[in-house]
Design an enzyme around this catalytic site. Structure first.
Site, mmCIF file in Angstrom:
data_model
loop_
_atom_site.group_PDB
_atom_site.id
_atom_site.type_symbol
_atom_site.label_atom_id
_atom_site.label_comp_id
_atom_site.label_asym_id
_atom_site.label_seq_id
_atom_site.Cartn_x
_atom_site.Cartn_y
_atom_site.Cartn_z
ATOM 1 N N GLY A 84 5.222 1.145 4.434
ATOM 2 C CA GLY A 84 6.584 1.651 4.228
ATOM 3 C C GLY A 84 7.514 0.710 3.480
ATOM 4 O O GLY A 84 8.218 1.129 2.551
ATOM 5 N N GLU B 72 -6.433 4.814 8.398
ATOM 6 C CA GLU B 72 -6.171 6.233 8.103
ATOM 7 C C GLU B 72 -7.414 6.894 7.511
ATOM 8 O O GLU B 72 -7.686 8.062 7.758
ATOM 9 C CB GLU B 72 -4.960 6.352 7.151
ATOM 10 C CG GLU B 72 -3.673 6.005 7.884
ATOM 11 C CD GLU B 72 -2.553 5.480 7.000
ATOM 12 O OE1 GLU B 72 -2.652 5.570 5.760
ATOM 13 O OE2 GLU B 72 -1.577 4.944 7.565
ATOM 14 N N ASN C 189 0.873 -1.177 0.000
ATOM 15 C CA ASN C 189 0.000 0.000 0.000
ATOM 16 C C ASN C 189 0.906 1.221 0.000
ATOM 17 O O ASN C 189 1.504 1.543 1.018
ATOM 18 C CB ASN C 189 -0.905 -0.025 1.242
ATOM 19 C CG ASN C 189 -1.761 1.221 1.357
ATOM 20 O OD1 ASN C 189 -1.852 2.014 0.422
ATOM 21 N ND2 ASN C 189 -2.377 1.403 2.510
ATOM 22 N N GLU D 85 -5.053 -4.927 10.836
ATOM 23 C CA GLU D 85 -3.986 -3.954 11.063
ATOM 24 C C GLU D 85 -4.201 -3.251 12.398
ATOM 25 O O GLU D 85 -5.009 -2.317 12.491
ATOM 26 C CB GLU D 85 -3.993 -2.896 9.955
ATOM 27 C CG GLU D 85 -3.772 -3.451 8.571
ATOM 28 C CD GLU D 85 -3.193 -2.403 7.634
ATOM 29 O OE1 GLU D 85 -2.239 -2.746 6.926
ATOM 30 O OE2 GLU D 85 -3.656 -1.248 7.636
ATOM 31 N N GLY E 102 3.204 1.913 10.749
ATOM 32 C CA GLY E 102 4.204 2.962 10.547
ATOM 33 C C GLY E 102 5.010 3.297 11.790
ATOM 34 O O GLY E 102 5.696 4.310 11.836
ATOM 35 N N SER F 79 3.934 -2.488 10.143
ATOM 36 C CA SER F 79 5.392 -2.610 10.249
ATOM 37 C C SER F 79 5.909 -3.973 9.769
ATOM 38 O O SER F 79 6.894 -4.487 10.308
ATOM 39 C CB SER F 79 5.861 -2.297 11.670
ATOM 40 O OG SER F 79 5.524 -0.959 12.007
ATOM 41 N N LYS G 192 0.156 4.229 -0.166
ATOM 42 C CA LYS G 192 -0.436 5.421 0.461
ATOM 43 C C LYS G 192 -0.190 6.628 -0.452
ATOM 44 O O LYS G 192 -0.232 6.479 -1.671
ATOM 45 C CB LYS G 192 0.096 5.594 1.891
ATOM 46 C CG LYS G 192 -0.100 4.294 2.700
ATOM 47 C CD LYS G 192 0.148 4.424 4.176
ATOM 48 C CE LYS G 192 -0.092 3.066 4.850
ATOM 49 N NZ LYS G 192 0.087 3.115 6.304
ATOM 50 N N HIS H 184 -9.290 1.447 5.413
ATOM 51 C CA HIS H 184 -7.996 1.585 6.090
ATOM 52 C C HIS H 184 -8.170 2.508 7.305
ATOM 53 O O HIS H 184 -8.939 3.473 7.254
ATOM 54 C CB HIS H 184 -6.956 2.162 5.128
ATOM 55 C CG HIS H 184 -5.560 2.040 5.645
ATOM 56 N ND1 HIS H 184 -5.071 2.879 6.628
ATOM 57 C CD2 HIS H 184 -4.578 1.158 5.368
ATOM 58 C CE1 HIS H 184 -3.832 2.526 6.912
ATOM 59 N NE2 HIS H 184 -3.506 1.482 6.164
#
Ligand SMILES: O=C[C@H](O)COP(=O)(O)O
Length: 249
Positions: free
Chosen positions: A234, A96, A9, A166, A172, A212, A11, A94
């Site tokens: 990431g 976020e 992803n 998640e 992150g 992570s 992002k 998600h």
């Protein structure tokens, strides 16, 4: 036997040139689609040019969409816009988006339904906050999110859904849930799906872990009974790191 699915992803990252450099670096080096499904969920502007270059074993996903087919929704992207350009997956709910864009369980459920009517496979994110976990509420939170997201699906549709567990506190932060913690909660999500749709569906549905994940911890996570893949932020941005993830076997 559930086929593993590893999805990056991105992002809100990368320029167009960077996304093209990435796809050329990985498209012929990802694991065979017979053994692992490899997916990149990219920003909207790059989806078409990535689909055109996805190769035999990589598939492209979006990170969100609207639940209506068309209309006066300035700035939004409709499901058939994604399917009409060859997108295969869409990340829904998600954390976020839940936190920063007020995405509700009801809206996520509508999006899950229109994914299927448009030939898209939804990757539905669920997960608890640190506060929830410390209060012993993890199972209740992921159960409520899962039940609502899957409401009204047929068994055939439910089988095809991908769920990404998640924990928000692991996203992150470099603080991964332990493989055992992730497996335990994912096993609980599977038991919720069994209650809702029966064991044929719960044994078929793929549940990823996200938070992570990186090339150093992917093997241990994937060795767990209930973990069928990963949704990676990431560590999916660098081509070599993404290749190490999808070629973990
Ligand atoms: O969608 C991916 C997750 O939010 C995980 O992100 P992360 O791998 O950067 O922790």
């Amino acid at each position: 036997m559930r086929k593993p699915i590893i999805a990056g992803n991105w992002k809100m990252n990368k320029t167009r040139d960077e996304s093209l450099q990435f796809i050329y670096a990985v498209k012929d080096r990802v694991a065979s689609a017979d053994t692992v499904e490899s997916v990149i969920c990219a920003p909207f502007p790059y989806l078409r040019c990535l689909v055109k270059r996805q190769g035999a074993s990589l598939r492209i996903g979006a990170q969100n969409m609207h639940f209506e087919s068309e209309g006066a929704y300035t700035g939004e992207i409709a499901p058939q816009m994604l399917s009409s350009i060859g997108v295969s997956y869409v990340v829904l709910g998600h954390s976020e988006r839940r936190e920063m864009f007020n995405e509700t369980d009801e809206a996520i459920n509508k999006k899950v339904h229109v994914s299927f009517s448009n030939g898209l496979i939804p990757i539905i994110c669920v997960g608890e906050s640190l506060e929830d976990r410390e209060a012993g509420q993890t199972n209740q939170i992921v159960e409520a999110q899962t039940v609502k997201a899957l409401e009204g699906l047929t068994k055939e549709q439910a089988k095809q859904v991908v769920i990404a567990y998640e924990p928000i506190w692991a996203i992150g932060t470099g603080r991964t849930a332990t493989a055992e913690q992730a497996n335990e909660t994912i096993g609980y999500i599977r038991s919720v799906i069994e209650r809702l749709f029966g064991s044929e569906v719960s044994e078929a549905v793929r549940i990823q872990y996200g938070g992570s994940v990186n090339p150093n911890n992917i093997k241990e996570l994937m060795a767990q009974e209930h973990i069928d893949g990963a949704l990676v932020g990431g560590a999916s941005l660098d081509p070599q790191s993404f290749l190490a993830l999808v070629n973990y076997q």
